[in-house]
Design a protein around this motif. Sequence first.
Motif, PDB file in Angstrom:
ATOM      1  N   GLN A 253      33.123  33.619  49.670  1.00 40.72           N
ATOM      2  CA  GLN A 253      32.996  33.848  48.230  1.00 40.72           C
ATOM      3  C   GLN A 253      31.608  34.399  47.925  1.00 40.72           C
ATOM      4  O   GLN A 253      30.615  33.921  48.457  1.00 40.72           O
TER       5      GLN A 253
ATOM      6  N   TYR B 146      30.006  35.079  44.280  1.00 42.46           N
ATOM      7  CA  TYR B 146      30.210  35.102  42.830  1.00 42.46           C
ATOM      8  C   TYR B 146      28.874  35.201  42.096  1.00 42.46           C
ATOM      9  O   TYR B 146      27.947  34.413  42.336  1.00 42.46           O
TER      10      TYR B 146
ATOM     11  N   ASP C 107      42.688  43.519  45.597  1.00 45.74           N
ATOM     12  CA  ASP C 107      43.010  43.574  44.170  1.00 45.74           C
ATOM     13  C   ASP C 107      41.694  43.555  43.394  1.00 45.74           C
ATOM     14  O   ASP C 107      40.969  42.561  43.415  1.00 45.74           O
ATOM     15  N   LEU C 108      41.393  44.678  42.767  1.00 45.34           N
ATOM     16  CA  LEU C 108      40.128  44.793  42.033  1.00 45.34           C
ATOM     17  C   LEU C 108      40.371  44.628  40.541  1.00 45.34           C
ATOM     18  O   LEU C 108      41.484  44.754  40.066  1.00 45.34           O
ATOM     19  N   ASN C 109      39.299  44.351  39.829  1.00 45.44           N
ATOM     20  CA  ASN C 109      39.407  44.226  38.383  1.00 45.44           C
ATOM     21  C   ASN C 109      38.325  45.085  37.720  1.00 45.44           C
ATOM     22  O   ASN C 109      37.146  44.967  38.045  1.00 45.44           O
TER      23      ASN C 109
ATOM     24  N   ASP D 189      34.924  42.929  39.974  1.00 46.24           N
ATOM     25  CA  ASP D 189      35.521  41.705  40.512  1.00 46.24           C
ATOM     26  C   ASP D 189      36.596  42.137  41.494  1.00 46.24           C
ATOM     27  O   ASP D 189      37.287  43.134  41.261  1.00 46.24           O
TER      28      ASP D 189
ATOM     29  N   THR E 222      39.360  40.538  44.829  1.00 47.55           N
ATOM     30  CA  THR E 222      39.788  39.597  45.859  1.00 47.55           C
ATOM     31  C   THR E 222      40.441  40.410  46.972  1.00 47.55           C
ATOM     32  O   THR E 222      41.246  41.303  46.696  1.00 47.55           O
TER      33      THR E 222
ATOM     34  N   VAL F 254      40.260  35.283  53.334  1.00 46.99           N
ATOM     35  CA  VAL F 254      40.196  35.803  51.978  1.00 46.99           C
ATOM     36  C   VAL F 254      38.731  35.962  51.576  1.00 46.99           C
ATOM     37  O   VAL F 254      37.901  35.103  51.871  1.00 46.99           O
TER      38      VAL F 254
ATOM     39  N   ARG G 291      36.351  36.793  48.306  1.00 48.65           N
ATOM     40  CA  ARG G 291      36.347  36.804  46.845  1.00 48.65           C
ATOM     41  C   ARG G 291      34.969  37.191  46.359  1.00 48.65           C
ATOM     42  O   ARG G 291      33.984  36.577  46.761  1.00 48.65           O
ATOM     43  N   SER G 292      34.919  38.204  45.525  1.00 49.24           N
ATOM     44  CA  SER G 292      33.614  38.590  44.993  1.00 49.24           C
ATOM     45  C   SER G 292      33.766  38.899  43.520  1.00 49.24           C
ATOM     46  O   SER G 292      34.805  39.370  43.075  1.00 49.24           O
ATOM     47  N   SER G 293      32.737  38.602  42.782  1.00 49.45           N
ATOM     48  CA  SER G 293      32.821  38.807  41.342  1.00 49.45           C
ATOM     49  C   SER G 293      31.439  38.950  40.733  1.00 49.45           C
ATOM     50  O   SER G 293      30.477  38.356  41.214  1.00 49.45           O
TER      51      SER G 293
ATOM     52  N   ILE H  88      31.680  38.869  37.260  1.00 51.75           N
ATOM     53  CA  ILE H  88      32.045  38.322  35.941  1.00 51.75           C
ATOM     54  C   ILE H  88      32.352  36.823  36.045  1.00 51.75           C
ATOM     55  O   ILE H  88      33.086  36.275  35.224  1.00 51.75           O
ATOM     56  N   ALA H  89      31.812  36.193  37.068  1.00 51.03           N
ATOM     57  CA  ALA H  89      31.952  34.741  37.187  1.00 51.03           C
ATOM     58  C   ALA H  89      30.815  34.139  36.366  1.00 51.03           C
ATOM     59  O   ALA H  89      29.768  33.726  36.884  1.00 51.03           O
TER      60      ALA H  89
ATOM     61  N   ASN I 160      23.976  33.374  42.277  1.00 49.50           N
ATOM     62  CA  ASN I 160      24.123  34.123  43.523  1.00 49.50           C
ATOM     63  C   ASN I 160      24.888  33.240  44.499  1.00 49.50           C
ATOM     64  O   ASN I 160      24.436  32.929  45.585  1.00 49.50           O
ATOM     65  N   ASN I 161      26.068  32.861  44.039  1.00 50.24           N
ATOM     66  CA  ASN I 161      26.871  31.834  44.707  1.00 50.24           C
ATOM     67  C   ASN I 161      27.691  32.420  45.845  1.00 50.24           C
ATOM     68  O   ASN I 161      28.859  32.754  45.698  1.00 50.24           O
TER      69      ASN I 161
ATOM     70  N   GLN J 121      38.540  34.873  31.695  1.00 43.74           N
ATOM     71  CA  GLN J 121      38.630  36.183  32.347  1.00 43.74           C
ATOM     72  C   GLN J 121      38.794  36.125  33.857  1.00 43.74           C
ATOM     73  O   GLN J 121      39.092  37.140  34.493  1.00 43.74           O
ATOM     74  N   LYS J 122      38.648  34.958  34.414  1.00 45.26           N
ATOM     75  CA  LYS J 122      38.821  34.853  35.873  1.00 45.26           C
ATOM     76  C   LYS J 122      39.093  33.404  36.237  1.00 45.26           C
ATOM     77  O   LYS J 122      38.416  32.500  35.744  1.00 45.26           O
TER      78      LYS J 122
ATOM     79  N   THR K 213      47.421  32.274  50.513  1.00 44.52           N
ATOM     80  CA  THR K 213      46.563  32.764  49.436  1.00 44.52           C
ATOM     81  C   THR K 213      47.439  33.551  48.472  1.00 44.52           C
ATOM     82  O   THR K 213      48.261  34.360  48.916  1.00 44.52           O
TER      83      THR K 213
ATOM     84  N   LEU L  51      47.439  35.968  45.017  1.00 41.12           N
ATOM     85  CA  LEU L  51      46.773  36.703  43.940  1.00 41.12           C
ATOM     86  C   LEU L  51      47.572  36.487  42.661  1.00 41.12           C
ATOM     87  O   LEU L  51      48.801  36.523  42.688  1.00 41.12           O
TER      88      LEU L  51
ATOM     89  N   LYS M  97      42.715  38.078  35.934  1.00 41.93           N
ATOM     90  CA  LYS M  97      43.262  37.840  37.270  1.00 41.93           C
ATOM     91  C   LYS M  97      42.769  36.513  37.816  1.00 41.93           C
ATOM     92  O   LYS M  97      41.873  35.881  37.268  1.00 41.93           O
TER      93      LYS M  97
ATOM     94  N   TYR N 100      36.375  30.936  34.543  1.00 42.73           N
ATOM     95  CA  TYR N 100      35.269  31.675  33.924  1.00 42.73           C
ATOM     96  C   TYR N 100      35.762  32.401  32.683  1.00 42.73           C
ATOM     97  O   TYR N 100      36.768  33.115  32.730  1.00 42.73           O
TER      98      TYR N 100
ATOM     99  N   PRO O 292      17.178  34.389  39.520  1.00 44.52           N
ATOM    100  CA  PRO O 292      17.844  33.115  39.815  1.00 44.52           C
ATOM    101  C   PRO O 292      18.882  33.256  40.932  1.00 44.52           C
ATOM    102  O   PRO O 292      19.564  34.275  41.030  1.00 44.52           O
ATOM    103  N   GLY O 293      18.977  32.225  41.739  1.00 44.48           N
ATOM    104  CA  GLY O 293      19.978  32.217  42.801  1.00 44.48           C
ATOM    105  C   GLY O 293      19.462  32.678  44.147  1.00 44.48           C
ATOM    106  O   GLY O 293      20.187  32.664  45.134  1.00 44.48           O
TER     107      GLY O 293
END
Lengths: 379, 379, 379, 379
Positions: free
Chosen positions: A166, A168, A224-226, A237, A239, A251, A253-255, A257-258, A263-264, B161-162, B239, B241, B249, B270, D317-318
């Motif tokens: 992940q 996020y 699957d992008l957003n 965003d 996945t 899997v 997961r990057s975002s 908009i989280a 910087n998780n 939104q997520k 997993t 989606l 999403k 989120y 941050p992060g």
Amino acid sequence: MGKKIKLGVLGGGGDSLIGILHRVASSMFDKFEFVGGVFNPDLEESKKFAQELGIGTDRIYKDLDHLIAEEEKLPEDERIKVVSILTPNFLHFPMAKQLLENGFHVICEKPMTTTYEEAKILEDTLNKSKTIFAVTYTYTGYPMIRQMKEMIAAGEIGEVQKIDVQYYQGWINPIIHDKDERNSIWRLDPEKGGISCCIGDIGTHAFDMIEYVSGLEVKELLADLNYVYSDNIMDVDGTVLLRFSEYVKGVLRSSQIATGEENNFAVKIYGKKAGLKWEQENPNYLYKLEDGQPIKVLKPGHEYNSALSLDGTKLPPGHPEGIFDSMGNIYKGVAKAINGEKYHPAEFPTMKDGIRGMNFIEKVVDSHAKGNVWVKLDA
Amino acid sequence: MGKKIKLGVLGGGGDSLIGILHRVASSMFDKFEFVGGVFNPDLEESKKFAQELGIGTDRIYKDLDHLIAEEEKLPEDERIKVVSILTPNFLHFPMAKQLLENGFHVICEKPMTTTYEEAKILEDTLNKSKTIFAVTYTYTGYPMIRQMKEMIAAGEIGEVQKIDVQYYQGWINPIIHDKDERNSIWRLDPEKGGISCCIGDIGTHAFDMIEYVSGLEVKELLADLNYVYSDNIMDVDGTVLLRFSEYVKGVLRSSQIATGEENNFAVKIYGKKAGLKWEQENPNYLYKLEDGQPIKVLKPGHEYNSALSLDGTKLPPGHPEGIFDSMGNIYKGVAKAINGEKYHPAEFPTMKDGIRGMNFIEKVVDSHAKGNVWVKLDA
Amino acid sequence: MGKKIKLGVLGGGGDSLIGILHRVASSMFDKFEFVGGVFNPDLEESKKFAQELGIGTDRIYKDLDHLIAEEEKLPEDERIKVVSILTPNFLHFPMAKQLLENGFHVICEKPMTTTYEEAKILEDTLNKSKTIFAVTYTYTGYPMIRQMKEMIAAGEIGEVQKIDVQYYQGWINPIIHDKDERNSIWRLDPEKGGISCCIGDIGTHAFDMIEYVSGLEVKELLADLNYVYSDNIMDVDGTVLLRFSEYVKGVLRSSQIATGEENNFAVKIYGKKAGLKWEQENPNYLYKLEDGQPIKVLKPGHEYNSALSLDGTKLPPGHPEGIFDSMGNIYKGVAKAINGEKYHPAEFPTMKDGIRGMNFIEKVVDSHAKGNVWVKLDA
Amino acid sequence: MGKKIKLGVLGGGGDSLIGILHRVASSMFDKFEFVGGVFNPDLEESKKFAQELGIGTDRIYKDLDHLIAEEEKLPEDERIKVVSILTPNFLHFPMAKQLLENGFHVICEKPMTTTYEEAKILEDTLNKSKTIFAVTYTYTGYPMIRQMKEMIAAGEIGEVQKIDVQYYQGWINPIIHDKDERNSIWRLDPEKGGISCCIGDIGTHAFDMIEYVSGLEVKELLADLNYVYSDNIMDVDGTVLLRFSEYVKGVLRSSQIATGEENNFAVKIYGKKAGLKWEQENPNYLYKLEDGQPIKVLKPGHEYNSALSLDGTKLPPGHPEGIFDSMGNIYKGVAKAINGEKYHPAEFPTMKDGIRGMNFIEKVVDSHAKGNVWVKLDA
């Protein structure tokens, strides 16, 4: 031995965060001497910045052509040997190519290039040269990431059977929801940022990391992008389903908009015998999970860690080190390579990481564009 | 008022964990009196167990038919009013149906049925009756989950939104890698366990939870399951989606081969204004993330929580409550409904949750079987 | 076997938190049947409360005298066998004494008495009877506390060399700073609360806990209390230096003015070989620290735990249990004792814990009053 | 402006951990140029080390006398302006004194001197000079410690009413239990280590920290030390009761026999309105507790932090920074002071911190020796 390697820097002037990160990292192990470069398209600005840094202005150049030309006039042991490229993304490729062709070692910020095609060309260039090339996937320099890699390689968790990563962040959230902002920021402009925002900027870190720690290669992916708004054409965003082999899946997961995430970046690898977990914001803790056993929490600097991990810790346990130290470890590895000293191949990310990363970005965008279907990465 | 509701139980005998969970939960708020039932197909075993529990044996029945027939002979206020169904999964549907048809209220363990078709039939049955029906998605009873739901409903995080939900366990890991074990365990036998193992058992919890807290409905999904061995036909990892709408999403991750994980169920939602995070293993902490603000950590029992949340906390802050208390809250809600008292519709999961869950399982398996394609859930 | 023990309760009526804690705990293992008692000095109120609880009113008594007299008229196996005392503190002693003298088993809330002298008298009374007596230091029922005790007893951390215990709350903070409030609250009135507020209420928990887990006895102490205002004569904060032997020392810290703390009770025991740490607000984690080893995190329900610990966990790992479950474990132990079953002496706190606790409170106040000097506890 | 300050170093040669800490810290903000010094009593060793570091050997001196004499011959703007003293403790005082008398600025490792008397003399020396003097209580450079200090100063937690500080390590545990080891290690030899081991080494950090963050001064203390064996005369563990005023109390706990602890330094300050908590091993988290409010978790780099805190964070941050970055912040402050730039007085610990620390050590030992009695610190 002991003579410092002369380092030049392209970009990274002013308040550049990446600039301070590289400068501090380069100085951490007394291996490099930062002597000059091109910090800014405007020579006077470059010189002013050199003065602020307290280095001389005599090796501040108008542009890369001048840097190369002038440095080549110097006696070999006075010359800049390695150049760090911290410029806007679209300049990474031409600058790296020119430097490699002229015999300079290169430390290149990610993304290495803007297209996979450029990446392949750069690989050819490197293969024809005798230079060292590193791409700064900074997070691979953390001691507990190195430990994670070594434990997996040593079979401590058994055959890897599931990977979950992940990355996020929430920083783009206020921007994406403001029409003017999202239509003007360079990150969301393909001309300047390449074909992907979220996957290109942070998804690649996640991708590189899991291949780095697991020693496995992703074979196929389904993404699957957003884009959040119809007037936006860059992902914020995404996945990505991953296949390492028929029965080993993962899997990513990057975002951006989280909302509220800083910087998780979190990595989980499960093997037949145990699982390992790590989080970038608390980088000095590595968790080992085994069925029916107490959880084990490994920390840097202990003798139970591998040599590769211990080489990346400067102080005894309990003295937290952070991201500057992680980048410092990557610079240290590059120094060893340049100096012809023995080093572990995992001490810094190389051309292969850069190539894989660019291939990943293009395949992700391709999978999404085709309607979220499986696509194969290049071998 | 104050007269306890007579409760009967089907299954849950011997060392059954689900048995003790329901018994303790039912007694927590002095609302139910557990008077009998059918604990075991063998009447003598049932009676023996009743004695161990210290309840009389006069209302221990041979089977459900006898329970219904005999209880109906009793004066109405002496009669068992509600029955908890804790039997093997394939019995949930016929038992629930028979009970509803005979005017008993039902508390049914999940999965509510073994097929979506059965679920629809049960819904019809319920609609024709005047009974209360609850399905025990136990985790929705936690005070901080209720708080999460209420905060989202009140707009505290803005438009969602997520969504990212994880349910990771490792318990099947040693079993799946042993050919004899994996070919003999009931969980991996579709005759006994239904069409899905991992998604059916824990994926549904995750699915129900995100619809519960977000108030949104999943419209479409694309699933990738893992069977790990070619001789195994039940998923042990998957997993999914998720699409809530074109630009909203999510991703649902569930696994039983996440080696060393116990019951790592984690929910992240989120919104445009903030994010909320919660983990089942540390259920008394709810994290609120907002751009540029300190992280806020909410805990149960404080006045800043909603009435729904506070109703689910018995002691002052700092006195940790756990999963028994969560199930106790669900029973409390059912008691209010049966007693005709005012209650919040989110106090216990209902037929709709059961229906949605069964539809979800079938669609996930369908998406995977068709080659990981998008399929729509029923409206 | 299986016949439930009849339980009576004194106090705990209305919204009493301690009432619900004991009722739920007593019902957890199907060992007790709560049949009546005296919930309130007003008989009508008591009966009303019984109706709310859904139990009959026929065994609701005017006072303890009536309870004893009436219950003794019943056939022995119908009689209340054990009584839980949840009344205001000053009533604990006379009620417990009368019950013991009349052959009832007793479960007594802490503080057991209001003075050490009373405690000694109660001990004599108990010694002359054949009854079971428990004092509810609730926190000793947590599975990981029991595990901690057993690990220390088994030598897993070597000889204990340092003990540090903290019990911090902040609830009295707003009260202590308001002159009217602090001069009217019963907790700060020695007539009603005994000679100490903070030490008496929570310091004793901390004291009992360290003797419980370490198996050591405090020999001497030096205390520094804080009354915060000159018009207040009850401590709201105190630090106590402890000596277990010449070279084994400890420190006990308790506070009700640790603003914002809820119920932050934390225990650390360091031995020659390892250290153990536990926190009440996250009771399902026990940390083992060893020089040069990864930290080990033990959790409830795993086979690696001792039998005593496992007996206190109802569900598999990953299903968090809390304080109700902890108290439930204490009731379970009392049930075993009453039933003449085999039980571990650490399953519930006894008269000795009560005696030690009262001695501790008096010695702490004495040490402070004398100017923070060392005083010896009674042997 | 921009010209780097020439830095000399005494000690810190070879694998010295303190050496690398200071070198990296000095280079972090491009403010210092490390040009030479005396790393080792053996000049050849010193020169060898200089070569390893990649700096010239022309300013490597035989001893401090030579350093002073030779540097004074250089043009003023070429001269070493500031010297970091990293030598064994007993040399801190004479070296610092000589440097101050000769107009050099000094950055001195702690303990500043070996006695309070020396400390007072050094203070006089400084007062007669026009130099900058810093003592490296490294932990005060963390951004969240600075934030804690500023929040308290701004009244965000109200009047401070309770202070609790812990500094636990376990490293001496194996040594203390081995008679040969404990009788030979320099730390336990008063000739080399001063009058205290645990209090002198880490207790002073804790003492300095609480005065730093709270802005209060300890007026009186009562200490209980532990020597563990009768043949050992240096404390390895100690608890100190603190009084800031009649009703504001605190406790300082330090240990080197807290087996398995690494560097567990934790600070808690409770005020009338809120509490603040911080732990050195996770330095990027500051917890704010308020009655009836969600816990707030503050992290570095956010705009909600004070200017003093933000000045100590380099990345957004992060991106976790650690102890090198903390020391870097102290060096940055010293650079500002030397350059005559504006700076916050809390950017680096000064002579006053050194003086207070030495007074603290002597008073603690005195209190213990007199039988754990209250003693006053000097005003």
